[in-house]
Design a protein around this motif. Structure first.
Motif, PDB file in Angstrom:
ATOM      1  N   ARG A 198      -4.729   7.070 -23.297  1.00 48.72           N
ATOM      2  CA  ARG A 198      -5.320   6.809 -21.978  1.00 48.72           C
ATOM      3  C   ARG A 198      -4.199   6.553 -20.968  1.00 48.72           C
ATOM      4  N   LEU A 199      -3.436   7.584 -20.655  1.00 49.46           N
ATOM      5  CA  LEU A 199      -2.328   7.464 -19.721  1.00 49.46           C
ATOM      6  C   LEU A 199      -2.822   7.675 -18.282  1.00 49.46           C
ATOM      7  N   THR A 200      -2.244   6.919 -17.369  1.00 51.01           N
ATOM      8  CA  THR A 200      -2.597   7.019 -15.958  1.00 51.01           C
ATOM      9  C   THR A 200      -1.332   6.983 -15.116  1.00 51.01           C
ATOM     10  N   ILE A 201      -1.248   7.893 -14.159  1.00 51.68           N
ATOM     11  CA  ILE A 201      -0.138   7.911 -13.211  1.00 51.68           C
ATOM     12  C   ILE A 201      -0.590   7.244 -11.920  1.00 51.68           C
ATOM     13  N   ILE A 202       0.228   6.343 -11.403  1.00 59.46           N
ATOM     14  CA  ILE A 202      -0.032   5.718 -10.112  1.00 59.46           C
ATOM     15  C   ILE A 202       0.768   6.466  -9.049  1.00 59.46           C
ATOM     16  N   LEU A 203       0.078   6.920  -8.017  1.00 61.20           N
ATOM     17  CA  LEU A 203       0.723   7.552  -6.866  1.00 61.20           C
ATOM     18  C   LEU A 203       0.420   6.685  -5.651  1.00 61.20           C
ATOM     19  N   ASP A 204       1.442   6.002  -5.154  1.00 58.53           N
ATOM     20  CA  ASP A 204       1.310   5.015  -4.085  1.00 58.53           C
ATOM     21  C   ASP A 204       2.048   5.548  -2.853  1.00 58.53           C
ATOM     22  N   ILE A 205       1.300   5.797  -1.770  1.00 61.28           N
ATOM     23  CA  ILE A 205       1.882   6.370  -0.553  1.00 61.28           C
ATOM     24  C   ILE A 205       1.706   5.379   0.586  1.00 61.28           C
ATOM     25  N   ASP A 206       2.813   4.888   1.122  1.00 57.31           N
ATOM     26  CA  ASP A 206       2.807   3.918   2.217  1.00 57.31           C
ATOM     27  C   ASP A 206       3.460   4.579   3.426  1.00 57.31           C
ATOM     28  N   ALA A 207       2.629   5.136   4.325  1.00 59.41           N
ATOM     29  CA  ALA A 207       3.136   5.824   5.517  1.00 59.41           C
ATOM     30  C   ALA A 207       3.151   4.842   6.682  1.00 59.41           C
ATOM     31  N   TYR A 208       4.249   4.823   7.443  1.00 57.49           N
ATOM     32  CA  TYR A 208       4.402   3.805   8.484  1.00 57.49           C
ATOM     33  C   TYR A 208       5.260   4.313   9.631  1.00 57.49           C
ATOM     34  N   LYS A 209       5.213   3.565  10.718  1.00 55.71           N
ATOM     35  CA  LYS A 209       6.080   3.842  11.863  1.00 55.71           C
ATOM     36  C   LYS A 209       6.655   2.528  12.351  1.00 55.71           C
ATOM     37  N   GLU A 210       7.950   2.480  12.518  1.00 57.63           N
ATOM     38  CA  GLU A 210       8.609   1.288  13.032  1.00 57.63           C
ATOM     39  C   GLU A 210       8.944   1.515  14.499  1.00 57.63           C
ATOM     40  N   ALA A 211       8.157   0.876  15.366  1.00 64.27           N
ATOM     41  CA  ALA A 211       8.339   1.010  16.804  1.00 64.27           C
ATOM     42  C   ALA A 211       7.594  -0.128  17.474  1.00 64.27           C
ATOM     43  N   GLU A 212       8.090  -0.569  18.606  1.00 64.91           N
ATOM     44  CA  GLU A 212       7.417  -1.643  19.329  1.00 64.91           C
ATOM     45  C   GLU A 212       6.441  -1.021  20.323  1.00 64.91           C
ATOM     46  N   LEU A 213       5.144  -1.227  20.075  1.00 56.81           N
ATOM     47  CA  LEU A 213       4.100  -0.623  20.890  1.00 56.81           C
ATOM     48  C   LEU A 213       3.283  -1.718  21.556  1.00 56.81           C
ATOM     49  N   SER A 214       2.886  -1.475  22.792  1.00 53.16           N
ATOM     50  CA  SER A 214       1.981  -2.389  23.469  1.00 53.16           C
ATOM     51  C   SER A 214       0.655  -2.424  22.724  1.00 53.16           C
ATOM     52  N   VAL A 215       0.046  -3.596  22.619  1.00 61.45           N
ATOM     53  CA  VAL A 215      -1.193  -3.717  21.858  1.00 61.45           C
ATOM     54  C   VAL A 215      -2.325  -2.914  22.490  1.00 61.45           C
ATOM     55  N   GLU A 216      -2.215  -2.567  23.764  1.00 59.62           N
ATOM     56  CA  GLU A 216      -3.253  -1.787  24.447  1.00 59.62           C
ATOM     57  C   GLU A 216      -2.875  -0.319  24.570  1.00 59.62           C
ATOM     58  N   ASP A 217      -1.783   0.071  23.964  1.00 60.64           N
ATOM     59  CA  ASP A 217      -1.290   1.445  24.091  1.00 60.64           C
ATOM     60  C   ASP A 217      -2.187   2.403  23.310  1.00 60.64           C
ATOM     61  N   PRO A 218      -2.760   3.440  23.953  1.00 57.54           N
ATOM     62  CA  PRO A 218      -3.561   4.436  23.227  1.00 57.54           C
ATOM     63  C   PRO A 218      -2.765   5.140  22.133  1.00 57.54           C
ATOM     64  N   ALA A 219      -1.444   5.078  22.225  1.00 54.37           N
ATOM     65  CA  ALA A 219      -0.607   5.728  21.215  1.00 54.37           C
ATOM     66  C   ALA A 219      -0.786   5.098  19.844  1.00 54.37           C
ATOM     67  N   ILE A 220      -1.290   3.873  19.769  1.00 58.72           N
ATOM     68  CA  ILE A 220      -1.499   3.234  18.464  1.00 58.72           C
ATOM     69  C   ILE A 220      -2.496   4.037  17.634  1.00 58.72           C
ATOM     70  N   GLU A 221      -3.621   4.399  18.258  1.00 59.07           N
ATOM     71  CA  GLU A 221      -4.623   5.166  17.518  1.00 59.07           C
ATOM     72  C   GLU A 221      -4.085   6.541  17.147  1.00 59.07           C
ATOM     73  N   ARG A 222      -3.363   7.187  18.049  1.00 65.43           N
ATOM     74  CA  ARG A 222      -2.767   8.491  17.743  1.00 65.43           C
ATOM     75  C   ARG A 222      -1.762   8.363  16.598  1.00 65.43           C
ATOM     76  N   THR A 223      -1.033   7.254  16.581  1.00 62.25           N
ATOM     77  CA  THR A 223      -0.060   7.037  15.506  1.00 62.25           C
ATOM     78  C   THR A 223      -0.750   6.965  14.159  1.00 62.25           C
ATOM     79  N   PHE A 224      -1.893   6.285  14.086  1.00 63.57           N
ATOM     80  CA  PHE A 224      -2.615   6.215  12.820  1.00 63.57           C
ATOM     81  C   PHE A 224      -3.088   7.596  12.372  1.00 63.57           C
ATOM     82  N   MET A 225      -3.469   8.448  13.316  1.00 65.24           N
ATOM     83  CA  MET A 225      -3.855   9.810  12.952  1.00 65.24           C
ATOM     84  C   MET A 225      -2.655  10.578  12.383  1.00 65.24           C
ATOM     85  N   GLN A 226      -1.477  10.370  12.976  1.00 65.90           N
ATOM     86  CA  GLN A 226      -0.266  11.004  12.455  1.00 65.90           C
ATOM     87  C   GLN A 226       0.060  10.486  11.059  1.00 65.90           C
TER      88      GLN A 226
END
Length: 248
Positions: A198-226
């Motif tokens: 009963r072997l199992t492979i774990i595939l863990d993908i942590d996608a991120y962006k390091e940038a200082e964004l305004s909390v009201e910036d519409p780019a935040i939602e676009r970043t999550f889509m990217q």
């Protein structure tokens, strides 16, 4: 390269949408306690999140017991009745965890954004400094599998002169996409088990962006889509068609 497509039985065991923030100096974890009433219908279970810090010292060549400091209350976990959905309201950010069974991005991302807006009203952070999307997948292997390259396109390679039986492995790479200025930590591991059937492979993908964004910036939602698109690209290019067929 396998074709990206919807998988009816996706191997996702946990999906995480994370907003790391730069907190305002006067924010206290206790400020989130008032959120309980607003989440009582959806996320009725409440747990405190406390922090500990351990410091290790070596004096005159001898190891000393670690010094453990209680950092106090850091935030709260708000959980659904079945504990499959967890919202973390913390001083350093907000996280939504969705445990198996996974539903869909179209289901969990609007939930995350709604709860994020609630977090904003309470925390009023200075900026978002690390939006991230992390997906943890468990890929079960058929009994007797000994060729991981049949399932992983970047399987660990053992020199042919050595015995080919592998009981565990762990690889981690960080991939950067300069076009969108995003990156991802990609971890592949053979889950430890005493049952070789009963072997199992774990595939863990942590996608991120390091940038200082305004909390009201519409780019935040676009970043999550990217980040979601980048995560999907990595997922489908990490597995073979043979591995993917079992999830269709």
């Amino acid at each position: 390269m396998p074709t990206p497509r919807h998988l009816q039985n996706a191997p996702i065991t946990e999906a995480i949408i994370d907003f790391r923030v730069k907190a305002r100096p006067d924010l206290r974890a206790e400020d989130f306690a008032g959120v309980k009433d607003q989440l009582s219908n959806r996320l009725p279970k409440l747990e405190e999140m406390r922090g500990l810090q351990a410091t290790f010292q070596v004096l005159k060549g001898k190891g000393q017991p670690p010094l453990v400091q209680d950092l106090g209350l850091q935030g709260y976990f708000f959980k659904s009745q079945d504990e499959k959905v967890i919202a973390q309201f913390r001083i350093d950010g907000f996280t939504l965890n969705r445990l198996r069974p996974y539903t869909s991005w179209e289901d969990i991302f609007p939930q995350a954004m709604e709860l994020w807006r609630l977090y904003l009203r309470v925390a009023k952070p200075v900026a978002v400094i690390r939006p991230a999307v992390r997906y943890i997948n468990h890929i079960p292997l058929p009994p007797g599998t000994d060729k991981f390259e049949n399932y992983l396109r970047a399987a660990p390679a053992i020199p042919p002169e050595l015995p080919q039986y592998v009981s565990s492995f762990l690889t981690r790479v960080t991939i950067h996409n300069p076009e969108d200025h995003v990156a991802a930590h990609v971890t592949q591991a053979l889950q430890p088990t005493t049952d070789v059937q009963r072997l199992t492979i774990i595939l863990d993908i942590d996608a991120y962006k390091e940038a200082e964004l305004s909390v009201e910036d519409p780019a935040i939602e676009r970043t999550f889509m990217q980040l979601r698109a980048f995560k999907n690209m990595i997922f489908f290019n990490s597995l073979t068609d043979q591995a993917l067929r079992q999830f269709e």
